[in-house]
Design a protein around this motif. Structure first.
Motif, PDB file in Angstrom:
ATOM      1  N   MET A   1       0.846  -1.178   0.000  1.00 35.49           N
ATOM      2  CA  MET A   1       0.000   0.000   0.000  1.00 35.49           C
ATOM      3  C   MET A   1       0.892   1.242   0.000  1.00 35.49           C
ATOM      4  SD  MET A   1      -2.914   1.183   2.777  1.00 35.49           S
ATOM      5  CE  MET A   1      -3.993  -0.150   2.374  1.00 35.49           C
ATOM      6  N   LYS A   2       0.647   2.131  -0.918  1.00 32.91           N
ATOM      7  CA  LYS A   2       1.411   3.380  -1.010  1.00 32.91           C
ATOM      8  C   LYS A   2       1.069   4.290   0.169  1.00 32.91           C
ATOM      9  CE  LYS A   2       3.304   2.783  -5.123  1.00 32.91           C
ATOM     10  NZ  LYS A   2       4.686   2.886  -5.449  1.00 32.91           N
ATOM     11  N   HIS A   3       2.092   5.007   0.645  1.00 34.07           N
ATOM     12  CA  HIS A   3       1.955   5.869   1.813  1.00 34.07           C
ATOM     13  C   HIS A   3       2.113   7.335   1.410  1.00 34.07           C
ATOM     14  CE1 HIS A   3       3.867   7.436   5.764  1.00 34.07           C
ATOM     15  NE2 HIS A   3       2.551   7.603   5.799  1.00 34.07           N
ATOM     16  N   ILE A   4       1.145   8.157   1.806  1.00 34.93           N
ATOM     17  CA  ILE A   4       1.167   9.596   1.551  1.00 34.93           C
ATOM     18  C   ILE A   4       1.258  10.321   2.886  1.00 34.93           C
ATOM     19  CG2 ILE A   4      -0.110  11.578   0.630  1.00 34.93           C
ATOM     20  CD1 ILE A   4       0.526   9.682  -1.595  1.00 34.93           C
ATOM     21  N   LEU A   5       2.159  11.294   2.974  1.00 29.26           N
ATOM     22  CA  LEU A   5       2.208  12.196   4.122  1.00 29.26           C
ATOM     23  C   LEU A   5       1.519  13.475   3.702  1.00 29.26           C
ATOM     24  CD1 LEU A   5       3.075  13.154   6.922  1.00 29.26           C
ATOM     25  CD2 LEU A   5       5.341  13.683   5.957  1.00 29.26           C
ATOM     26  N   LEU A   6       0.424  13.794   4.361  1.00 29.36           N
ATOM     27  CA  LEU A   6      -0.383  14.979   4.076  1.00 29.36           C
ATOM     28  C   LEU A   6      -0.080  16.022   5.143  1.00 29.36           C
ATOM     29  CD1 LEU A   6      -2.771  16.500   2.708  1.00 29.36           C
ATOM     30  CD2 LEU A   6      -4.297  15.169   4.182  1.00 29.36           C
ATOM     31  N   ILE A   7       0.431  17.174   4.722  1.00 27.51           N
ATOM     32  CA  ILE A   7       0.772  18.243   5.665  1.00 27.51           C
ATOM     33  C   ILE A   7      -0.138  19.426   5.364  1.00 27.51           C
ATOM     34  CG2 ILE A   7       2.621  19.634   6.653  1.00 27.51           C
ATOM     35  CD1 ILE A   7       4.607  17.673   5.265  1.00 27.51           C
ATOM     36  N   GLU A   8      -1.143  19.612   6.215  1.00 27.52           N
ATOM     37  CA  GLU A   8      -2.207  20.605   5.992  1.00 27.52           C
ATOM     38  C   GLU A   8      -2.727  21.070   7.337  1.00 27.52           C
ATOM     39  OE1 GLU A   8      -4.806  23.090   5.058  1.00 27.52           O
ATOM     40  OE2 GLU A   8      -4.108  22.115   3.226  1.00 27.52           O
ATOM     41  N   ASP A   9      -2.757  22.388   7.560  1.00 32.02           N
ATOM     42  CA  ASP A   9      -3.187  22.905   8.862  1.00 32.02           C
ATOM     43  C   ASP A   9      -4.695  23.059   9.000  1.00 32.02           C
ATOM     44  OD1 ASP A   9      -3.008  25.078   7.011  1.00 32.02           O
ATOM     45  OD2 ASP A   9      -3.047  26.492   8.674  1.00 32.02           O
ATOM     46  N   ASP A  10      -5.432  23.123   7.917  1.00 33.22           N
ATOM     47  CA  ASP A  10      -6.885  23.249   7.984  1.00 33.22           C
ATOM     48  C   ASP A  10      -7.476  21.851   8.188  1.00 33.22           C
ATOM     49  OD1 ASP A  10      -9.673  23.222   7.082  1.00 33.22           O
ATOM     50  OD2 ASP A  10      -9.304  25.274   6.396  1.00 33.22           O
ATOM     51  N   THR A  11      -8.054  21.614   9.352  1.00 26.76           N
ATOM     52  CA  THR A  11      -8.536  20.292   9.726  1.00 26.76           C
ATOM     53  C   THR A  11      -9.576  19.751   8.753  1.00 26.76           C
ATOM     54  OG1 THR A  11      -8.112  20.815  12.035  1.00 26.76           O
ATOM     55  CG2 THR A  11      -9.529  18.934  11.607  1.00 26.76           C
ATOM     56  N   SER A  12     -10.518  20.583   8.319  1.00 27.76           N
ATOM     57  CA  SER A  12     -11.562  20.083   7.422  1.00 27.76           C
ATOM     58  C   SER A  12     -10.985  19.697   6.061  1.00 27.76           C
ATOM     59  CB  SER A  12     -12.688  21.107   7.261  1.00 27.76           C
ATOM     60  OG  SER A  12     -12.198  22.325   6.739  1.00 27.76           O
ATOM     61  N   ILE A  13     -10.050  20.472   5.548  1.00 28.55           N
ATOM     62  CA  ILE A  13      -9.409  20.133   4.273  1.00 28.55           C
ATOM     63  C   ILE A  13      -8.572  18.875   4.433  1.00 28.55           C
ATOM     64  CG2 ILE A  13      -7.671  20.881   2.584  1.00 28.55           C
ATOM     65  CD1 ILE A  13      -8.753  23.738   2.977  1.00 28.55           C
ATOM     66  N   SER A  14      -7.850  18.788   5.528  1.00 29.25           N
ATOM     67  CA  SER A  14      -7.023  17.614   5.799  1.00 29.25           C
ATOM     68  C   SER A  14      -7.883  16.353   5.846  1.00 29.25           C
ATOM     69  CB  SER A  14      -6.258  17.792   7.109  1.00 29.25           C
ATOM     70  OG  SER A  14      -5.484  16.663   7.394  1.00 29.25           O
ATOM     71  N   ARG A  27      -2.341   4.617   2.277  1.00 28.99           N
ATOM     72  CA  ARG A  27      -2.168   4.804   3.712  1.00 28.99           C
ATOM     73  C   ARG A  27      -1.774   6.262   3.884  1.00 28.99           C
ATOM     74  NH1 ARG A  27       2.028   4.419   7.775  1.00 28.99           N
ATOM     75  NH2 ARG A  27       3.628   3.904   6.247  1.00 28.99           N
ATOM     76  N   VAL A  28      -2.425   6.973   4.793  1.00 21.63           N
ATOM     77  CA  VAL A  28      -2.196   8.407   4.941  1.00 21.63           C
ATOM     78  C   VAL A  28      -1.780   8.727   6.367  1.00 21.63           C
ATOM     79  CG1 VAL A  28      -3.226  10.714   4.752  1.00 21.63           C
ATOM     80  CG2 VAL A  28      -3.954   8.885   3.189  1.00 21.63           C
ATOM     81  N   SER A  29      -0.706   9.502   6.476  1.00 16.72           N
ATOM     82  CA  SER A  29      -0.318  10.112   7.746  1.00 16.72           C
ATOM     83  C   SER A  29      -0.595  11.595   7.591  1.00 16.72           C
ATOM     84  CB  SER A  29       1.171   9.901   8.033  1.00 16.72           C
ATOM     85  OG  SER A  29       1.475   8.535   8.138  1.00 16.72           O
TER      86      SER A  29
END
Length: 125
Positions: A1-14, A27-29
């Motif tokens: 499973m590919k892993h993406i690191l999502l760095i976003e400060d807006d909780t709803s967008i994240s 898989r998302v962190s």
């Protein structure tokens, strides 16, 4: 499973992007700023397959994170996709020196379009 690191400060967008990515088989962190992302990278010994990076965040912004992230030889090939509402004209010019794989304005792309972009970039790297 590919892993993406999502760095976003807006909780709803994240949460929106995280859910869409997970439904697409990733898989998302998630981190709320660059400093959180640094901690996640230290804890998770496996490098993510790609990073989605917002620019305007508290504590450590996207440009500072990218500068620190690219210092290691182990991170040179990891695709970093800037996902922000800052236009290209307003973005720091130094971003392109750090080898970003894409630059997208959130307001101009749907989450479904973003998944297609991520898959294309990851297949090319």
């Amino acid at each position: 499973m590919k892993h993406i690191l999502l760095i976003e400060d807006d909780t709803s967008i994240s949460m929106l992007y995280q859910k869409k990515l997970e439904l697409s088989g990733y898989r998302v962190s998630a981190a709320h700023n660059g400093l959180d992302a640094v901690h996640i990278l230290k804890e998770d010994k496996q490098m993510p397959d790609a990073i989605l990076l917002d620019l305007m965040m508290p504590v450590m912004d996207g440009e500072e994170f990218l500068r620190k992230f690219r210092k290691s030889i182990d991170t040179q090939d990891t695709p970093v996709i800037v996902l922000t509402n800052v236009s290209r004209d307003e973005a720091p010019k130094t971003l392109w020196h750090y080898g970003i794989s894409g630059y997208f304005v959130k307001a101009n792309h749907t989450p479904t379009e973003l998944i297609a972009i991520i898959e294309k970039i990851m297949s090319e790297s």
